[in-house]
Design an enzyme around this catalytic site. Structure first.
Site, PDB file in Angstrom:
ATOM      1  N   SER A   3      -5.814  26.404  14.495  1.00 16.93           N
ATOM      2  CA  SER A   3      -5.433  25.069  14.045  1.00 16.93           C
ATOM      3  C   SER A   3      -5.459  25.017  12.516  1.00 16.93           C
ATOM      4  O   SER A   3      -6.124  25.816  11.846  1.00 16.93           O
ATOM      5  CB  SER A   3      -6.395  24.035  14.613  1.00 16.93           C
ATOM      6  OG  SER A   3      -7.690  24.225  14.055  1.00 16.93           O
ATOM      7  N   CYS A  58      -1.254  33.542  20.241  1.00 12.25           N
ATOM      8  CA  CYS A  58      -0.538  33.351  18.980  1.00 12.25           C
ATOM      9  C   CYS A  58       0.786  34.102  18.937  1.00 12.25           C
ATOM     10  O   CYS A  58       1.662  33.762  18.147  1.00 12.25           O
ATOM     11  CB  CYS A  58      -1.413  33.754  17.800  1.00 12.25           C
ATOM     12  SG  CYS A  58      -1.919  35.484  17.811  1.00 12.25           S
ATOM     13  N   GLU A 159       3.901  22.890  17.517  1.00 14.36           N
ATOM     14  CA  GLU A 159       3.409  24.063  18.227  1.00 14.36           C
ATOM     15  C   GLU A 159       2.865  23.599  19.574  1.00 14.36           C
ATOM     16  O   GLU A 159       1.908  22.833  19.633  1.00 14.36           O
ATOM     17  CB  GLU A 159       2.315  24.770  17.438  1.00 14.36           C
ATOM     18  CG  GLU A 159       1.827  26.032  18.152  1.00 14.36           C
ATOM     19  CD  GLU A 159       0.651  26.697  17.449  1.00 14.36           C
ATOM     20  OE1 GLU A 159       0.389  27.857  17.752  1.00 14.36           O
ATOM     21  OE2 GLU A 159       0.004  26.034  16.612  1.00 14.36           O
TER      22      GLU A 159
END
Length: 207
Positions: A3, A58, A159
């Site tokens: 984050s 990720c 995202e």
């Protein structure tokens, strides 16, 4: 990768001690699919990347950029794979995908799917409303494919970090490369093609 608040914290702590650091506060990984690509091969890898670990990694591909006639074919092929994924408890050896990490994550992901539909995208495979017997209170989101996503839509700009693949349509490989380069997030990217010329153009042009 994490984050933005955590990326900022790590960057501040590392630089205060004279360390070099690259802290990415988000990711939006793209894959281009050209009409000459092996669609079945591309769909296998897109599904594995977008839905593996419930999309919570990720390096997940969350945006597929379909060029020209590849669009309908890749949406159909990936949708078939999305519907076939066995979602269940991690304690079940037959499960291919588990729940997302928290209730808040589930609500955020489901909200973005809904917003995508509200903003004009087509939900080809809808992972909302999924439940698993014996785990009805689990944080479930099924594999989701959203077609005809525009770069202005929340489902593209945010995202998602969940099992959601957005398909953006493009007219050319150069337009697709420019689209990727204009996105502020990105850890990795890929191209599916049988053209060496297109692969070289991608390799040299993508940032």
């Amino acid at each position: 990768v994490g984050s933005t608040p955590i990326a900022k914290y790590i960057h501040e702590q590392a630089t205060a001690h004279g360390k070099r650091v690259q802290a990415l506060g988000g990711a939006k990984n793209h894959a281009i699919i050209l009409p000459d690509a092996d669609i079945e091969f591309a769909a296998d890898h897109l599904a594995a990347s977008a839905f593996g670990s419930a999309g919570e990694r990720c390096m997940a591909i969350s945006a597929a950029v379909a060029v020209g006639s590849a669009g309908d074919a890749i949406v159909e092929a990936v949708s078939q794979r999305a519907r076939a994924v066995k979602v269940g408890s991690g304690r079940d050896a037959g499960s291919e995908m588990g729940p997302v990490v928290t209730r808040a994550a589930q609500e955020r992901i489901l909200g973005l799917i809904g917003t995508g539909a509200d903003q004009g995208a087509t939900v080809a495979v809808d992972g909302r409303g999924l439940t698993v017997d014996g785990f009805e209170d689990g944080f479930w989101v099924g594999p989701t494919v959203i077609d005809r996503v525009e770069t202005s839509m929340d489902v593209y700009t945010e995202e998602i970090f969940g099992p959601v693949l957005s398909v953006v349509r493009s007219d050319s490989v150069d337009e697709a490369i420019a689209l990727i380069n204009s996105n502020p997030y990105g850890n990795g990217t890929a191209i599916f093609t049988n053209s060496g010329e297109a692969a070289r153009r991608f390799q040299r042009g993508v940032h």
